[in-house]
Design a protein around this motif. Structure first.
Motif, mmCIF file in Angstrom:
data_model
loop_
_atom_site.group_PDB
_atom_site.id
_atom_site.type_symbol
_atom_site.label_atom_id
_atom_site.label_comp_id
_atom_site.label_asym_id
_atom_site.label_seq_id
_atom_site.Cartn_x
_atom_site.Cartn_y
_atom_site.Cartn_z
ATOM 1 N N MET A 1 23.043 -11.851 1.107
ATOM 2 C CA MET A 1 24.498 -11.883 0.974
ATOM 3 C C MET A 1 25.003 -13.325 1.067
ATOM 4 O O MET A 1 24.589 -14.076 1.963
ATOM 5 C CB MET A 1 25.134 -11.039 2.090
ATOM 6 N N ASP A 2 25.884 -13.698 0.142
ATOM 7 C CA ASP A 2 26.444 -15.051 0.148
ATOM 8 C C ASP A 2 27.686 -15.067 1.034
ATOM 9 O O ASP A 2 28.761 -14.644 0.629
ATOM 10 C CB ASP A 2 26.790 -15.461 -1.288
ATOM 11 N N SER A 164 36.334 -5.605 1.678
ATOM 12 C CA SER A 164 35.481 -4.480 2.062
ATOM 13 C C SER A 164 34.080 -4.967 2.432
ATOM 14 O O SER A 164 33.518 -4.571 3.456
ATOM 15 C CB SER A 164 35.405 -3.476 0.916
ATOM 16 N N ARG A 165 33.530 -5.853 1.614
ATOM 17 C CA ARG A 165 32.192 -6.404 1.923
ATOM 18 C C ARG A 165 32.244 -7.139 3.268
ATOM 19 O O ARG A 165 31.317 -7.028 4.070
ATOM 20 C CB ARG A 165 31.734 -7.362 0.810
ATOM 21 N N TYR A 166 33.330 -7.857 3.497
ATOM 22 C CA TYR A 166 33.453 -8.598 4.759
ATOM 23 C C TYR A 166 33.492 -7.632 5.950
ATOM 24 O O TYR A 166 32.824 -7.859 6.969
ATOM 25 C CB TYR A 166 34.712 -9.491 4.769
ATOM 26 N N MET A 167 34.244 -6.543 5.819
ATOM 27 C CA MET A 167 34.371 -5.599 6.939
ATOM 28 C C MET A 167 33.048 -4.885 7.212
ATOM 29 O O MET A 167 32.668 -4.685 8.365
ATOM 30 C CB MET A 167 35.502 -4.606 6.663
ATOM 31 N N HIS A 168 32.335 -4.516 6.163
ATOM 32 C CA HIS A 168 31.010 -3.892 6.354
ATOM 33 C C HIS A 168 30.055 -4.869 7.040
ATOM 34 O O HIS A 168 29.316 -4.486 7.958
ATOM 35 C CB HIS A 168 30.432 -3.430 5.009
ATOM 36 N N ALA A 203 35.573 1.872 1.250
ATOM 37 C CA ALA A 203 34.405 2.496 0.604
ATOM 38 C C ALA A 203 33.842 1.667 -0.553
ATOM 39 O O ALA A 203 32.890 2.079 -1.203
ATOM 40 C CB ALA A 203 34.777 3.897 0.109
ATOM 41 N N ILE A 204 34.410 0.474 -0.808
ATOM 42 C CA ILE A 204 33.847 -0.359 -1.887
ATOM 43 C C ILE A 204 32.538 -0.991 -1.413
ATOM 44 O O ILE A 204 31.536 -0.986 -2.115
ATOM 45 C CB ILE A 204 34.831 -1.475 -2.329
ATOM 46 N N GLY A 205 32.547 -1.536 -0.182
ATOM 47 C CA GLY A 205 31.349 -2.201 0.342
ATOM 48 C C GLY A 205 30.356 -1.190 0.895
ATOM 49 O O GLY A 205 30.605 0.013 0.914
ATOM 50 N N GLY A 206 29.216 -1.696 1.357
ATOM 51 C CA GLY A 206 28.231 -0.815 1.992
ATOM 52 C C GLY A 206 27.251 -0.209 1.008
ATOM 53 O O GLY A 206 27.266 -0.502 -0.182
#
Length: 382
Positions: A1-2, A164-168, A203-206
């Motif tokens: 992950m970047d 979303s990616r950040y929160m996951h 629900a976008i990330g993860g």
């Protein structure tokens, strides 16, 4: 992950703090705000104390903790948290809550968690509130990540995906709890409902299907109950201005007045009630349902947990009976409590200074704010 993709929105890393502290200390607007928030202490001493903070939590404990407990002591009749529905305090949770106060919902939660031996939360905050450069820096020192608002449709999708990616990443890798409101902005009539868009963003990330992605976030619904909302008269006023003026929109100045009134107005008793983590409920969902139906069910589940966990006060029952012309809940308050609440409503009405002031309409809106939690509580728990 970047991880560099999060640089614009994430809280500062601890090693970045010395540089940011120097920038804040040199900013005259920050100096003025800091000496206003902590009077009787020379700014040089505050600056000295800031420079000793090695982590964001150090900063929170050195400054925010004391300021927030002072606000609680001066402007509430008690501040409480019940976290017993989640015995495992070692895990990171996404607290999704109803939203009453712009600053204090997440601030009070953090100091209550510290007192129960837990870490503070990272806070989702809209960039519409970050009106000066020093505010943006300060909230990122204070463990906030930034929700970008005024974007084109395409930018909004990209921004939501990144958040979303950040929160996951924050829950899964950093093992850091998060607070996020169940909707954009506060529910002006206290009819608290989770916006599907908040869940769609989560629900976008993860990894895995939609349900797996939500399970990964360890969602814990949180019910926040203020006995009195100091901004109630401002919200009622906004209802009338929206009714009377086509295309009425709040200004930045209005946001500042709301923040100030929320911080320093009287709130009565304030209670935070954490509901059980949603993962068991989510595992029982029928994953073959269309996405919109799944989101609607999860939203309804969060709402039910929040509504059932409200702390209800005499004013909620008085407001319901007064609004509906009934005596249905007369056993839930004394004559003295009734009189006290009625006087309070009239005092708040008197604070509204607008042309063509429609007292009946405004009073009805105020009563609706205090009766809606009771209406939702009864619907969810019966």
């Amino acid at each position: 992950m970047d991880l560099t993709e999060f640089n614009e929105i994430r809280p500062y890393n601890d090693e970045e703090l010395p540089q940011i502290f120097e920038e804040l200390i040199a900013d005259p607007a920050f100096q003025k705000a800091a000496t206003g928030a902590i009077p009787n202490v020379p700014f040089e001493l505050l600056a000295q104390k800031m420079r000793t903070c090695k982590t964001k939590l150090d900063f929170q404990e050195a400054f925010c903790y004391g300021i927030l407990w002072k606000i609680a002591a001066d402007h509430t009749a008690g501040l409480t948290l019940d976290h017993t529905a989640i015995p495992d305090k070692s895990k990171a949770y996404t607290y999704i809550s109803n939203h009453r106060d712009i600053i204090l919902d997440s601030g009070f939660l953090s100091i209550l968690l510290i007192d129960q031996g837990m870490d503070t939360v990272e806070i989702a905050i809209g960039d519409n509130l970050l009106i000066y450069p020093w505010i943006k820096k300060l909230v990122r020192v204070n463990k906030s990540f930034i929700v970008q608002r005024a974007l084109t449709m395409r930018q909004m999708l990209e921004s939501s995906a990144r958040m979303s990616r950040y929160m996951h990443y924050t829950i899964s890798e950093k093992k850091q709890s998060i607070w996020i409101a169940q909707r954009e902005g506060r529910a002006k009539d206290s009819n608290d409902r989770t916006q599907d868009s908040v869940l769609k963003m989560l629900a976008i990330g993860g990894e895995g299907d939609l349900v797996d992605r939500l399970i990964e976030m360890n969602i814990a619904p949180l019910a926040i109950s203020y006995e009195y909302d100091p901004c109630d008269f401002l919200k009622a006023q906004e209802f009338q201005l929206k009714r009377d003026i086509e295309g009425y929109k709040k200004t930045t100045q209005d946001d500042l007045i709301n923040m100030q009134t929320g911080l320093f107005g009287y709130k009565g008793r304030v209670h935070f009630q954490v509901a059980p983590c949603l993962n068991d409920d989510l595992k029982e969902l029928d994953r073959s349902l269309p996405k919109p139906d799944l989101f609607a069910r999860v939203s309804a589940c969060i709402d039910r947990h929040i509504h059932c966990n409200y702390q209800l006060y005499p004013g909620n029952y008085v407001a319901y009976d007064w609004l509906n012309g009934t005596t249905e809940f007369v056993s839930n308050y004394t004559e003295e409590e009734k009189q006290q609440f009625m006087n309070y409503i009239e005092q708040q009405l008197a604070k509204i200074k607008i042309p063509n002031k429609d007292e009946d309409f405004l009073r009805e809106k105020l009563l609706l704010m205090y009766s809606n939690p009771l209406v939702n509580y009864l619907a969810a728990c019966r």
